[in-house]
Structure formats: structure tokens, C-alpha cells
Design an enzyme around this catalytic site. Structure first.
Site, PDB file in Angstrom:
ATOM      1  N   CYS A   1      16.917   4.430  -4.680  1.00 21.67           N
ATOM      2  CA  CYS A   1      16.485   5.192  -5.722  1.00 21.67           C
ATOM      3  C   CYS A   1      16.319   4.317  -6.871  1.00 21.67           C
ATOM      4  O   CYS A   1      16.849   3.166  -7.284  1.00 21.67           O
ATOM      5  CB  CYS A   1      17.849   5.714  -6.180  1.00 21.67           C
ATOM      6  SG  CYS A   1      18.513   7.098  -5.284  1.00 21.67           S
TER       7      CYS A   1
ATOM      8  N   GLU B   1       4.175   5.889  -4.185  1.00 23.05           N
ATOM      9  CA  GLU B   1       5.256   5.792  -3.009  1.00 23.05           C
ATOM     10  C   GLU B   1       6.100   6.882  -2.588  1.00 23.05           C
ATOM     11  O   GLU B   1       6.211   7.821  -3.583  1.00 23.05           O
ATOM     12  CB  GLU B   1       6.152   4.636  -3.610  1.00 23.05           C
ATOM     13  CG  GLU B   1       5.494   3.430  -3.985  1.00 23.05           C
ATOM     14  CD  GLU B   1       6.467   2.125  -4.115  1.00 23.05           C
ATOM     15  OE1 GLU B   1       6.062   1.021  -4.030  1.00 23.05           O
ATOM     16  OE2 GLU B   1       7.853   2.375  -4.238  1.00 23.05           O
TER      17      GLU B   1
END
Ligand code: SAH
Length: 350
Positions: free
Chosen positions: A338, A97
Site C-alpha cells: 500500500c 502499476e
């Protein structure tokens, strides 16, 4: 070499390597710079598009060389902001990703450095499916170029904060940084590149020796050794006392400000004791503290505090003279924040 076709991957090669290639083919050295420009500025993925080369040269190169490309498996567009998450398929079928973000000042990409991760941080999704392999130089680069082609935008800021530990893939990561920074290529400013590490001391030492002026971010998350070990297994082999020494040496040599990343776990790492611990760790270092709200992942369910938790902690830290910012949350609705990236495609097919 490209795993699938066994051909030379031209887009993972340095200018020097390309020069050697052309010389070995009895071609002029300047051909290398031409090809390098087509790869890193024009973002070609096909030798046919290297229009400055004769048809014969393109055909003879194509016999043993090509480009390593990634396929966009899926793109998730945030409805809250301009963030886009890319699920990229590697040639061996693995998925990684990358996240594209925009701010008023620049276009940023957060890229992955490995398929999976072996650091084992409790709160991070990227480690939950284990470690599969390192990414190659071309796989690192192509995350950026694939997104630039898709959006027809220039990316000027790169953070190595996706899946994986950059210093666990040190050689490829460094080669990638030198390539993307090259003035005859993409020419990304070295200070627009940030490497984030869970605190691998050997990597920090090698970076110090390399004198490369990238930004360095350390995932701290707890200044107390025993507590840090509980949430970050890597802390055992990389104790805070040694980490501090390595960072001091880094700053003596490179004179660059470091950032500490700190996921705030209300009630666990935001007490006065932690504030003092952070201050002691930062003493004599030029440090900037970046507080990150805990982004939810299925495998780590914790109280996330209320909206006062982070500002209260921030105030306490500032009273001790620390420079603190809170990281802006982006793409939360597409699991692009995150710690939410993972190499498990099934998670999105539900
Ligand atoms: N392995 C490197 C690169 C990953 S960067 C490193 O550890 O620094 C990703 C950042 O997000 C790290 O600071 C990581 O600790 C943090 N992070 C991981 N899980 C998170 C979560 N659930 N919420 C918020 N931040 C998280």
C-alpha cells in the site's frame, strides 16, 4: 475512441452500447452479447479471435473498431510470497502499476484508477509525481484481463487501491464496475469489489445514490481534523464532520459495513486521544478498522515504531469496542505494498 488509432474501443463499451452499434450496422442484436462474452470471458484482444462472427463481419468491424490493450513493461515477482507487481504501459506511453496477490481463499488484484494522483497525501508514493490523467474504462478493465492472460488465472477479487483516487475518476470507475460485474461478462461479484477513497464526500454521496453494493473503504489515518489536514490536504475540503454525515447516510441507504484504513504512524496518530477520536467518529456507524503498517517510501522518512506499536494500538482500540484487523503485508520486497505504487518507471531502472 482510442487515442492512438482513433478507432472505437470495443472492450470499453457496455452491452447496451454494443447492441446499439450492431443495430446501427443492420446486424442482429444478439451479436453484441456474443462479442461481449468473447471480450469479458474469453479475454480476446483481436477481432480475428471472435470466431462466432463471419470473416466479413470481423473485417467490416475492424475498419473502425478494435481493442485497447496494455503492454506488460515489467513484472516483479516477490520472493516472499505469491505477489506480483505489474508495470503496465498505456498506449500513450504512460506507465501504471497493478498488484496481483493470492490468499488461500482468492486471487486479488489491486488496480490503479489514474496516472498519478492529485490528493497529495504526505506518506504516499502515488502522488509524488503529480497527476497526469484519468484512466479510461478499457484501461481499468485491461489491468485485470492482462494479468489474467499472463498468469492464466481467474481473478475474483478487485480492490481499487492502486495509484489514484477512484472518486476523482468517478464516471469511468463506475462504468468499469458495472462492466466487470455484468453477468454476461466477467461476472465479478459486486461484493468482491472494493473502492478505497481518501474521503471525497461528493463521491460517497454519488455512490449512495447509485445504490451499488461495492465495498467502501475510507482512508482515515487520523480522526483529528487539524492533524488529518497536515498529512492529507484533501481533508480541508472534505472535513471529518461532513464525512461522518455522508457515511451515515450511506449506511442508512445501503446498510453495508464500511472499513476505515489507518496507516499507523507511531507517536503521531496512535495515542489515547486518537483512539477516542476514532471511537467518536465510528459511533453509530458499522465500521471495521484496518490498520496498515507504514510502508517505507523515499519521500516520507518516519520512525516506524517497533513490533509492539501496532498490536498495542490494536488492543487500545479493541478495548473501546472497535473491530480491528491488521493488514497483511504483501510484496514488500518489490515495492508492491500500500502506498508504494508510483507512475515513475525510472524508479525501477536504477
Ligand atoms: N486514493 C485512494 C486509493 C489509494 S488506496 C485512497 O486514498 O484510499 C491506498 C491505501 O494505502 C490508502 O489507504 C492509502 O492511504 C494507503 N497508503 C498510502 N501510502 C501508504 C504508505 N506509505 N504505507 C501504508 N499505506 C499507505
Amino acid at each position: 475512441m482510442c487515442a492512438m488509432s482513433n478507432k472505437l474501443e470495443l472492450n470499453g463499451m457496455t452491452l447496451q452500447e454494443l447492441e446499439n452499434l450492431f443495430l446501427s450496422l443492420d446486424e442482429k442484436k444478439f451479436r453484441a452479447k456474443q462479442l461481449f462474452g468473447f471480450i469479458h470471458k474469453n479475454l480476446v484482444t483481436n477481432l480475428q479471435d471472435v470466431t462466432v462472427f463471419s470473416k466479413e463481419l470481423r473485417e467490416s468491424l475492424a475498419q473502425f473498431a478494435d481493442f485497447y490493450t496494455l503492454e506488460i513493461e515489467k513484472r516483479l515477482d516477490s520472493k516472499l510470497d505469491a505477489t506480483k507487481k505489474y508495470l503496465l504501459r498505456l498506449k500513450d506511453g504512460n506507465i501504471i502499476e497493478a498488484v496481483y496477490m493470492e490468499s488461500y481463499a482468492n486471487n486479488t488484484i489491486c488496480i490503479s484508477t489514474q496516472v498519478g494522483c492529485r490528493m497529495g497525501c504526505e506518506f504516499c508514493a502515488s502522488t509524488k509525481n503529480g497527476f497526469i490523467r484519468n484512466l479510461s474504462v478499457a484501461e481499468l478493465l485491461e489491468q485485470i484481463y492482462t494479468v489474467e492472460r499472463d498468469l492464466d488465472k481467474r481473478i475474483d477479487n478487485i480492490v481499487l487501491m492502486g495509484i489514484g483516487e477512484p472518486f476523482d475518476n468517478y464516471t469511468n470507475v463506475m462504468k468499469f464496475i458495472r462492466l466487470i460485474n455484468h453477468e454476461d461478462g466477467h461476472n465479478t461479484g459486486i461484493r468482491n469489489i472494493t473502492v478505497s477513497t481518501s474521503g471525497i464526500i461528493s463521491g460517497i454521496k454519488k455512490l449512495t445514490d447509485s445504490k451499488l453494493q461495492v465495498n467502501l473503504a475510507i482512508s482515515l489515518h487520523n480522526p483529528i481534523q487539524e492533524e488529518r489536514e497536515q498529512i492529507m490536504p484533501i481533508a480541508k475540503a472534505n472535513p471529518l464532520s461532513e464525512l461522518r454525515e455522508a457515511l451515515k447516510e450511506y449506511q442508512r441507504t445501503l446498510n453495508r459495513r464500511i472499513s476505515f484504513e489507518y496507516v499507523v504512524l507511531p507517536g503521531e496518530n496512535d495515542s489515547m486521544e486518537h483512539v477516542k477520536g476514532i471511537r467518536n467518529l465510528a459511533q453509530g456507524l458499522d465500521v471495521h478498522l484496518n490498520l496498515i503498517p507504514l510502508n517505507p517510501i523515499a519521500e516520507y522518512q518516519r520512525a516506524r515504531g517497533d513490533e509492539r506499536s501496532i498490536p498495542t494500538f490494536k488492543e487500545k482500540l479493541e478495548r473501546f469496542g472497535l473491530a480491528v484487523t491488521v493488514r497483511r503485508k504483501q510484496g514488500i520486497d518489490i515495492e508492491a505494498a500500500c502506498g508504494q505504487l508510483r507512475n515513475k518507471y525510472e524508479a525501477y531502472t536504477r
